[in-house]
Design a protein around this motif. Structure first.
Motif, mmCIF file in Angstrom:
data_model
loop_
_atom_site.group_PDB
_atom_site.id
_atom_site.type_symbol
_atom_site.label_atom_id
_atom_site.label_comp_id
_atom_site.label_asym_id
_atom_site.label_seq_id
_atom_site.Cartn_x
_atom_site.Cartn_y
_atom_site.Cartn_z
ATOM 1 N N PHE A 73 -20.626 -18.475 43.260
ATOM 2 C CA PHE A 73 -20.149 -19.210 42.088
ATOM 3 C C PHE A 73 -19.894 -18.336 40.862
ATOM 4 O O PHE A 73 -19.568 -18.851 39.805
ATOM 5 C CB PHE A 73 -21.156 -20.312 41.724
ATOM 6 N N ASP A 74 -20.034 -17.012 40.992
ATOM 7 C CA ASP A 74 -19.878 -16.125 39.830
ATOM 8 C C ASP A 74 -18.951 -14.967 40.192
ATOM 9 O O ASP A 74 -19.394 -13.898 40.619
ATOM 10 C CB ASP A 74 -21.250 -15.602 39.406
ATOM 11 N N PRO A 75 -17.620 -15.144 40.028
ATOM 12 C CA PRO A 75 -16.656 -14.112 40.443
ATOM 13 C C PRO A 75 -16.740 -12.860 39.577
ATOM 14 O O PRO A 75 -16.822 -12.943 38.352
ATOM 15 C CB PRO A 75 -15.303 -14.814 40.265
ATOM 16 N N LYS A 76 -16.709 -11.694 40.220
ATOM 17 C CA LYS A 76 -16.807 -10.425 39.507
ATOM 18 C C LYS A 76 -15.749 -9.443 40.040
ATOM 19 O O LYS A 76 -16.022 -8.629 40.932
ATOM 20 C CB LYS A 76 -18.216 -9.826 39.674
ATOM 21 N N PRO A 77 -14.542 -9.478 39.485
ATOM 22 C CA PRO A 77 -13.484 -8.564 39.949
ATOM 23 C C PRO A 77 -13.884 -7.093 39.835
ATOM 24 O O PRO A 77 -13.527 -6.281 40.703
ATOM 25 C CB PRO A 77 -12.305 -8.888 39.023
ATOM 26 N N LEU A 78 -14.602 -6.726 38.766
ATOM 27 C CA LEU A 78 -15.003 -5.329 38.611
ATOM 28 C C LEU A 78 -16.008 -4.907 39.674
ATOM 29 O O LEU A 78 -16.076 -3.727 40.050
ATOM 30 C CB LEU A 78 -15.581 -5.088 37.210
ATOM 31 N N LEU A 79 -16.783 -5.853 40.157
ATOM 32 C CA LEU A 79 -17.717 -5.541 41.238
ATOM 33 C C LEU A 79 -16.941 -5.268 42.519
ATOM 34 O O LEU A 79 -17.315 -4.394 43.314
ATOM 35 C CB LEU A 79 -18.703 -6.696 41.435
ATOM 36 N N MET A 80 -15.876 -5.994 42.703
ATOM 37 C CA MET A 80 -14.987 -5.728 43.854
ATOM 38 C C MET A 80 -14.442 -4.308 43.759
ATOM 39 O O MET A 80 -14.485 -3.526 44.723
ATOM 40 C CB MET A 80 -13.821 -6.723 43.848
ATOM 41 N N ALA A 81 -13.947 -3.965 42.577
ATOM 42 C CA ALA A 81 -13.319 -2.647 42.389
ATOM 43 C C ALA A 81 -14.346 -1.526 42.373
ATOM 44 O O ALA A 81 -14.028 -0.384 42.724
ATOM 45 C CB ALA A 81 -12.517 -2.640 41.079
#
Length: 469
Positions: A73-81
């Motif tokens: 429930f907490d999207p983190k695009p920078l964590l993906m990158a």
């Protein structure tokens, strides 16, 4: 002049005579508390709330083991990158010092749901379809990183000592709308971490503790519909009740006996009401399909959710569903793919519950709560490791119905989901808000025990007003 030896002297009188000074005053206070608690005419009678409530009842969905917020429930695009990059963590898992850890990307993609566009991961596609009903709280925090303490805290507000559970507090504060069913019921294949303390009444009157129902062909094995034995059994129970009440009159502070009397009374009423509540044969194929159920099925989280709706309809004040079972729990230390099978079992039933409640006009005054004891770390001590560790500093929960704003997100974590960045919601705040929606002031809902007024939120907690419609 001495008194005759044949005069009966109660234990209370002996103690009162033997005590003196401040000890006598303290003893008198404790006895007065017990007397007041025991003299309540009917502790399960409906009680007026402190103010006009928005919700009448709660369905509490508890995911035991610690659901990863950054995978759900907490999207983190920078964590993906930033997958594989190192981070220095201070005071990791309660250990002092600086530790090097490595970011781990989420295993699932996030996509917008509903008209509101709240991003929820592919772990919960069906729940995502109900995003317009959800108030997602992304800034939850807790006080402990161990399962036992985290589970105890989420249920009782106390992370160290056993205290009454939230369901027991709600039952104590509002009573029941149906004397033929317990005011607080827990549907769970097994107890979570912290065991039955998660639904215990502790020092509250015993009639407020949760009644566990185990999914299966006979969820309450000793409760059967009344047929020809009703009149005879009623006479037998009346006889037992008269004997118990004579005994209680001589020992008015015997809380265990009072709870036993109430349990007999409720058990008798349950023999007609409970079998009806658990009999799903009258539900339509369309309704069963909402929950992902096959006709005749008596286990699984779908069964738990549908029974919860039926209990809510029948006036049960607080229903908790716990997803423990043979498949384990959400404690995915070794491999986050464990989350996939667990989510698949609960995602459709939860969405079905929300849909069903809304279609029946029940969601307006039924508060649905989804939570877990803590989140999981956005990093791991080993680069490339497939699992995540416990993380109490930040995690996600959500609320729906019962006077909550739907289709919103409250609070935020930092760019990587490590810490709360805005609008922190502690467990005490979470509990205060749930009580508020039920018309209960968390600071006024107290119980005097051994000379102190206790409450669910201990000595803190603020209502999160931004989530209330």
């Amino acid at each position: 002049m001495s008194e005759p030896y044949d005069r009966m002297i109660s234990r209370r009188e002996i103690l009162a005579r033997a005590s003196g000074g401040f000890g006598a005053i303290a003893l008198a206070g404790l006895l007065a508390e017990q007397q007041a608690a025991a003299s309540t005419a009917d502790p399960l009678a409906p009680q007026p709330p402190h103010f006009v409530p928005k919700a009448k009842r709660v369905i509490f969905l508890y995911m035991t083991g610690g659901v990863s917020h950054v995978d759900s429930f907490d999207p983190k695009p920078l964590l993906m990158a930033g997958h594989g990059k190192s981070i220095t963590v201070d005071n990791w898992q309660g250990k002092k010092g600086a530790f090097q850890r490595f970011f781990k990307r989420p295993n699932w993609e996030f996509r917008p749901g509903g008209r509101c566009g709240t991003e929820i991961s592919d772990l919960f596609p069906h729940v995502r379809d109900r995003a317009d009903d959800l108030c997602v709280v992304r800034s939850m925090s807790s006080d402990h990183t161990n399962h036992y303490e985290g589970t105890l805290g989420m249920h009782t507000g106390s992370f160290t000592f056993a205290r009454p559970s939230i369901g027991a507090w709600v039952s104590y504060g509002l009573g029941t709308e149906n004397r033929n069913l317990p005011s607080f019921m827990v549907i769970a294949p097994a107890a979570p971490y912290a065991g039955t303390q998660t639904w215990a009444a502790d020092f509250l009157p015993g009639c407020h503790q949760g009644t566990q129902v185990v999914p299966g062909p006979t969820p309450i094995p000793n409760v059967r519909p009344l047929i020809s034995v009703e009149a005879r059994q009623k006479r037998e129970l009346d006889l037992i009740a008269r004997a118990d009440r004579r005994h209680l009159a001589e020992r008015p502070a015997d809380a265990a006996l009072e709870a036993r009397i109430r349990s007999f009374e409720t058990a008798f009423g349950m023999q007609n009401e409970a079998p009806q509540a658990f009999d799903l044969s009258g539900e339509s194929d369309t309704t069963l399909a909402l929950y992902g159920l096959e006709r005749g099925q008596t286990t699984g989280f779908g069964w738990q959710c549908l029974v919860a709706r039926r209990l809510a309809e029948r006036g049960v004040r607080f229903v908790e569903l716990i997803d423990t079972g043979s498949s384990g729990n959400w404690d995915s230390h070794g491999d986050m793919q464990d989350h996939a099978s667990l989510a698949k079992k609960v995602d459709r039933p939860i969405a079905g519950l929300l849909t069903d409640l809304k279609q029946r006009g029940l969601l307006e005054d039924t508060l649905v709560v989804w939570t877990t004891e803590f989140g999981r770390t956005p990093y791991h001590e080993q680069a490339g490791h497939a699992g995540r560790e416990h993380h109490h500093q930040a995690f996600s929960s959500w609320l729906a119905g019962g006077g909550v704003k739907g289709g919103i997100v409250h609070g935020a974590t930092d760019d990587y989901g490590v810490a709360v960045a805005r609008d922190r919601v502690h467990v005490h705040d979470f509990h205060a808000t749930i009580l508020h929606l039920l018309g209960l002031d968390h600071e006024r809902l107290t119980f005097r025990h051994v000379g102190r007024d206790y409450r669910l939120t201990d000595v803190s907690g603020e209502v999160v007003k931004d989530v209330i419609a």
